[in-house]
Design a protein around this motif. Structure first.
Motif, PDB file in Angstrom:
ATOM      1  N   ALA A   1       0.844  -0.930  -0.164  1.00  0.00           N
ATOM      2  CA  ALA A   1       0.042  -0.071   0.413  1.00  0.00           C
ATOM      3  C   ALA A   1       0.466   1.685  -0.031  1.00  0.00           C
ATOM      4  O   ALA A   1       0.648   2.478  -0.665  1.00  0.00           O
ATOM      5  CB  ALA A   1      -1.228  -0.396   0.941  1.00  0.00           C
ATOM      6  N   ASN A   2       1.634   1.275   0.933  1.00  0.00           N
ATOM      7  CA  ASN A   2       3.128   1.956   0.822  1.00  0.00           C
ATOM      8  C   ASN A   2       3.461   2.597  -0.591  1.00  0.00           C
ATOM      9  O   ASN A   2       3.709   4.186  -1.219  1.00  0.00           O
ATOM     10  CB  ASN A   2       3.916   2.073   1.954  1.00  0.00           C
ATOM     11  N   ALA A   3       4.078   2.191  -1.107  1.00  0.00           N
ATOM     12  CA  ALA A   3       4.802   1.920  -2.488  1.00  0.00           C
ATOM     13  C   ALA A   3       3.678   1.978  -3.646  1.00  0.00           C
ATOM     14  O   ALA A   3       3.995   2.929  -4.184  1.00  0.00           O
ATOM     15  CB  ALA A   3       5.501   0.270  -2.738  1.00  0.00           C
ATOM     16  N   MET A   4       2.427   1.799  -3.376  1.00  0.00           N
ATOM     17  CA  MET A   4       0.987   2.204  -4.677  1.00  0.00           C
ATOM     18  C   MET A   4       0.973   3.469  -4.604  1.00  0.00           C
ATOM     19  O   MET A   4       1.040   4.593  -5.461  1.00  0.00           O
ATOM     20  CB  MET A   4       0.550   1.388  -4.548  1.00  0.00           C
ATOM     21  N   GLY A   5       1.057   4.194  -3.139  1.00  0.00           N
ATOM     22  CA  GLY A   5       0.999   5.119  -2.470  1.00  0.00           C
ATOM     23  C   GLY A   5       1.790   6.259  -3.317  1.00  0.00           C
ATOM     24  O   GLY A   5       1.834   7.441  -4.098  1.00  0.00           O
ATOM     25  N   LEU A   6       2.709   5.836  -3.428  1.00  0.00           N
ATOM     26  CA  LEU A   6       4.188   6.160  -3.591  1.00  0.00           C
ATOM     27  C   LEU A   6       4.527   6.911  -4.906  1.00  0.00           C
ATOM     28  O   LEU A   6       4.513   7.317  -5.929  1.00  0.00           O
ATOM     29  CB  LEU A   6       5.372   5.479  -3.367  1.00  0.00           C
ATOM     30  N   LEU A   7       4.248   5.185  -5.957  1.00  0.00           N
ATOM     31  CA  LEU A   7       3.702   5.438  -7.502  1.00  0.00           C
ATOM     32  C   LEU A   7       3.149   6.300  -7.912  1.00  0.00           C
ATOM     33  O   LEU A   7       2.888   7.188  -8.770  1.00  0.00           O
ATOM     34  CB  LEU A   7       3.245   3.684  -8.061  1.00  0.00           C
ATOM     35  N   ASP A   8       0.998   6.427  -7.775  1.00  0.00           N
ATOM     36  CA  ASP A   8       0.682   7.667  -7.338  1.00  0.00           C
ATOM     37  C   ASP A   8       1.096   8.831  -7.541  1.00  0.00           C
ATOM     38  O   ASP A   8       0.484   9.501  -8.332  1.00  0.00           O
ATOM     39  CB  ASP A   8      -0.816   7.027  -6.617  1.00  0.00           C
ATOM     40  N   ALA A   9       1.388   9.318  -6.169  1.00  0.00           N
ATOM     41  CA  ALA A   9       2.398  10.195  -5.348  1.00  0.00           C
ATOM     42  C   ALA A   9       3.009  10.901  -7.449  1.00  0.00           C
ATOM     43  O   ALA A   9       3.452  12.112  -7.881  1.00  0.00           O
ATOM     44  CB  ALA A   9       3.136  10.290  -5.071  1.00  0.00           C
ATOM     45  N   ILE A  10       4.147   9.901  -7.704  1.00  0.00           N
ATOM     46  CA  ILE A  10       5.254  10.294  -8.845  1.00  0.00           C
ATOM     47  C   ILE A  10       3.725   9.578 -10.058  1.00  0.00           C
ATOM     48  O   ILE A  10       4.596  11.173 -10.438  1.00  0.00           O
ATOM     49  CB  ILE A  10       6.068   9.082  -8.690  1.00  0.00           C
ATOM     50  N   TRP A  11       3.028   9.426  -9.776  1.00  0.00           N
ATOM     51  CA  TRP A  11       2.604   9.022 -12.052  1.00  0.00           C
ATOM     52  C   TRP A  11       1.872  10.815 -11.952  1.00  0.00           C
ATOM     53  O   TRP A  11       1.249  11.101 -13.275  1.00  0.00           O
ATOM     54  CB  TRP A  11       1.430   8.585 -11.733  1.00  0.00           C
ATOM     55  N   LYS A  12       1.075  11.124 -10.339  1.00  0.00           N
ATOM     56  CA  LYS A  12       0.194  12.130 -10.655  1.00  0.00           C
ATOM     57  C   LYS A  12       1.112  13.510 -11.238  1.00  0.00           C
ATOM     58  O   LYS A  12       1.063  14.418 -11.513  1.00  0.00           O
ATOM     59  CB  LYS A  12      -0.322  12.428  -9.365  1.00  0.00           C
ATOM     60  N   TYR A  13       1.905  13.239 -10.199  1.00  0.00           N
ATOM     61  CA  TYR A  13       3.204  14.660  -9.616  1.00  0.00           C
ATOM     62  C   TYR A  13       4.714  14.451 -10.121  1.00  0.00           C
ATOM     63  O   TYR A  13       5.140  15.585 -10.335  1.00  0.00           O
ATOM     64  CB  TYR A  13       3.365  15.175  -8.391  1.00  0.00           C
ATOM     65  N   GLY A  14       4.852  13.583 -10.467  1.00  0.00           N
ATOM     66  CA  GLY A  14       6.432  13.237 -11.752  1.00  0.00           C
ATOM     67  C   GLY A  14       7.374  13.768 -10.905  1.00  0.00           C
ATOM     68  O   GLY A  14       6.552  13.480  -9.650  1.00  0.00           O
ATOM     69  N   LEU A  15       8.303  13.191 -11.000  1.00  0.00           N
ATOM     70  CA  LEU A  15       9.707  13.041 -10.624  1.00  0.00           C
ATOM     71  C   LEU A  15      10.097  14.517  -9.831  1.00  0.00           C
ATOM     72  O   LEU A  15      10.031  15.281 -10.487  1.00  0.00           O
ATOM     73  CB  LEU A  15      10.558  12.477 -10.721  1.00  0.00           C
ATOM     74  N   SER A  16      10.699  15.009  -8.646  1.00  0.00           N
ATOM     75  CA  SER A  16      11.152  15.924  -8.630  1.00  0.00           C
ATOM     76  C   SER A  16      12.331  16.188  -9.574  1.00  0.00           C
ATOM     77  O   SER A  16      12.820  15.225  -9.618  1.00  0.00           O
ATOM     78  CB  SER A  16      12.277  15.950  -7.131  1.00  0.00           C
ATOM     79  N   PRO A  17      12.647  17.737  -9.865  1.00  0.00           N
ATOM     80  CA  PRO A  17      13.739  17.372 -10.716  1.00  0.00           C
ATOM     81  C   PRO A  17      15.107  17.996  -9.844  1.00  0.00           C
ATOM     82  O   PRO A  17      15.023  17.851  -8.495  1.00  0.00           O
ATOM     83  CB  PRO A  17      13.322  19.462 -10.832  1.00  0.00           C
ATOM     84  N   PRO A  18      16.207  17.134 -10.320  1.00  0.00           N
ATOM     85  CA  PRO A  18      16.930  16.472  -9.960  1.00  0.00           C
ATOM     86  C   PRO A  18      17.883  18.050  -9.319  1.00  0.00           C
ATOM     87  O   PRO A  18      17.846  18.951  -9.196  1.00  0.00           O
ATOM     88  CB  PRO A  18      18.336  16.553 -11.004  1.00  0.00           C
ATOM     89  N   LEU A  19      19.015  17.191  -8.535  1.00  0.00           N
ATOM     90  CA  LEU A  19      19.485  18.199  -7.670  1.00  0.00           C
ATOM     91  C   LEU A  19      20.209  19.257  -8.479  1.00  0.00           C
ATOM     92  O   LEU A  19      21.259  18.357  -9.495  1.00  0.00           O
ATOM     93  CB  LEU A  19      20.223  17.685  -6.179  1.00  0.00           C
ATOM     94  N   LYS A  20      20.995  20.829  -8.346  1.00  0.00           N
ATOM     95  CA  LYS A  20      21.895  21.520  -9.727  1.00  0.00           C
ATOM     96  C   LYS A  20      22.664  21.095  -8.673  1.00  0.00           C
ATOM     97  O   LYS A  20      23.335  21.723  -7.406  1.00  0.00           O
ATOM     98  CB  LYS A  20      21.201  23.034  -9.753  1.00  0.00           C
ATOM     99  N   THR A  21      24.050  20.616  -9.742  1.00  0.00           N
ATOM    100  CA  THR A  21      25.058  20.949  -9.018  1.00  0.00           C
ATOM    101  C   THR A  21      26.265  21.502 -10.510  1.00  0.00           C
ATOM    102  O   THR A  21      25.700  21.321 -11.055  1.00  0.00           O
ATOM    103  CB  THR A  21      26.290  19.259  -8.897  1.00  0.00           C
ATOM    104  N   SER A  22      27.042  22.213  -9.541  1.00  0.00           N
ATOM    105  CA  SER A  22      28.466  22.231 -10.431  1.00  0.00           C
ATOM    106  C   SER A  22      29.296  21.878 -10.639  1.00  0.00           C
ATOM    107  O   SER A  22      29.779  20.279  -9.805  1.00  0.00           O
ATOM    108  CB  SER A  22      29.135  23.722  -9.848  1.00  0.00           C
ATOM    109  N   ALA A  23      29.704  21.479 -11.501  1.00  0.00           N
ATOM    110  CA  ALA A  23      31.192  20.806 -12.319  1.00  0.00           C
ATOM    111  C   ALA A  23      32.108  21.268 -11.215  1.00  0.00           C
ATOM    112  O   ALA A  23      33.435  19.770 -10.847  1.00  0.00           O
ATOM    113  CB  ALA A  23      32.125  21.053 -13.729  1.00  0.00           C
ATOM    114  N   SER A  24      32.708  22.279 -10.831  1.00  0.00           N
ATOM    115  CA  SER A  24      33.604  22.256  -9.450  1.00  0.00           C
ATOM    116  C   SER A  24      33.134  21.608  -7.935  1.00  0.00           C
ATOM    117  O   SER A  24      33.860  21.096  -7.608  1.00  0.00           O
ATOM    118  CB  SER A  24      33.784  23.825  -9.633  1.00  0.00           C
ATOM    119  N   SER A  25      31.981  21.090  -8.114  1.00  0.00           N
ATOM    120  CA  SER A  25      31.633  21.043  -7.143  1.00  0.00           C
ATOM    121  C   SER A  25      31.607  19.336  -6.335  1.00  0.00           C
ATOM    122  O   SER A  25      31.511  18.378  -5.789  1.00  0.00           O
ATOM    123  CB  SER A  25      29.723  21.121  -6.465  1.00  0.00           C
ATOM    124  N   LEU A  26      32.095  18.918  -7.998  1.00  0.00           N
ATOM    125  CA  LEU A  26      31.884  16.753  -8.269  1.00  0.00           C
ATOM    126  C   LEU A  26      33.685  16.656  -7.688  1.00  0.00           C
ATOM    127  O   LEU A  26      34.648  16.761  -7.604  1.00  0.00           O
ATOM    128  CB  LEU A  26      31.411  16.915  -9.643  1.00  0.00           C
TER     129      LEU A  26
END
Length: 135
Positions: free
Chosen positions: A110-135
């Motif tokens: 049920a927890n996994a289904m709720g998470l998948l439903d939220a991802i389906w409805k709202y999409g994935l969070s945008p990736p974190l922005k990193t600069s090349a110098s912070s890698l």
């Protein structure tokens, strides 16, 4: 007349990285659930106790961690239910273990289904922005 025990359960699932639930600098596992638990207890617990009702905040995280109070409640219910099905202690222990496994499987799905439903409805969070110098 049978003595009845009333329990109020407030279920909540939190996303642990969600900034609004974390205290600044909180890195301890389950920290997000502790914040939510304090909020729920502050809002409901005193009201429930005033009515002679037990209150539990049944909490989990989207990644599958369950609050210790949720784990304890499921174990208690499983033992109680097993005692109602058998008077033999060894059978009760086996039944309780089976019931815990079954109920945690259902809750996890049920927890996994709720998470998948939220991802389906709202999409994935945008990736974190990193600069090349912070890698």
């Amino acid at each position: 007349m049978e003595d009845v025990d009333y329990t109020l359960i407030d279920v909540g699932i939190t996303h642990s990285p969600k900034a609004s639930t974390l205290r600044p600098g909180a890195t301890k596992a389950g920290a997000a659930m502790e914040v939510i638990k304090k909020r729920k207890n502050a809002h409901y617990k005193r009201k429930a106790q005033a009515e002679g009702v037990r209150f539990y905040a049944f909490l989990g995280e989207t990644y599958g961690r369950w609050a210790p109070s949720a784990v304890g409640l499921i174990r208690r219910w499983a033992r109680w239910h097993a005692r109602s099905l058998s008077s033999i202690p060894q059978t009760q222990a086996t039944l309780a273990a089976h019931l815990c496994h079954k109920w945690w499987t259902l809750l996890s799905v049920a927890n996994a289904m709720g998470l998948l439903d939220a991802i389906w409805k709202y999409g994935l969070s945008p990736p974190l922005k990193t600069s090349a110098s912070s890698l």
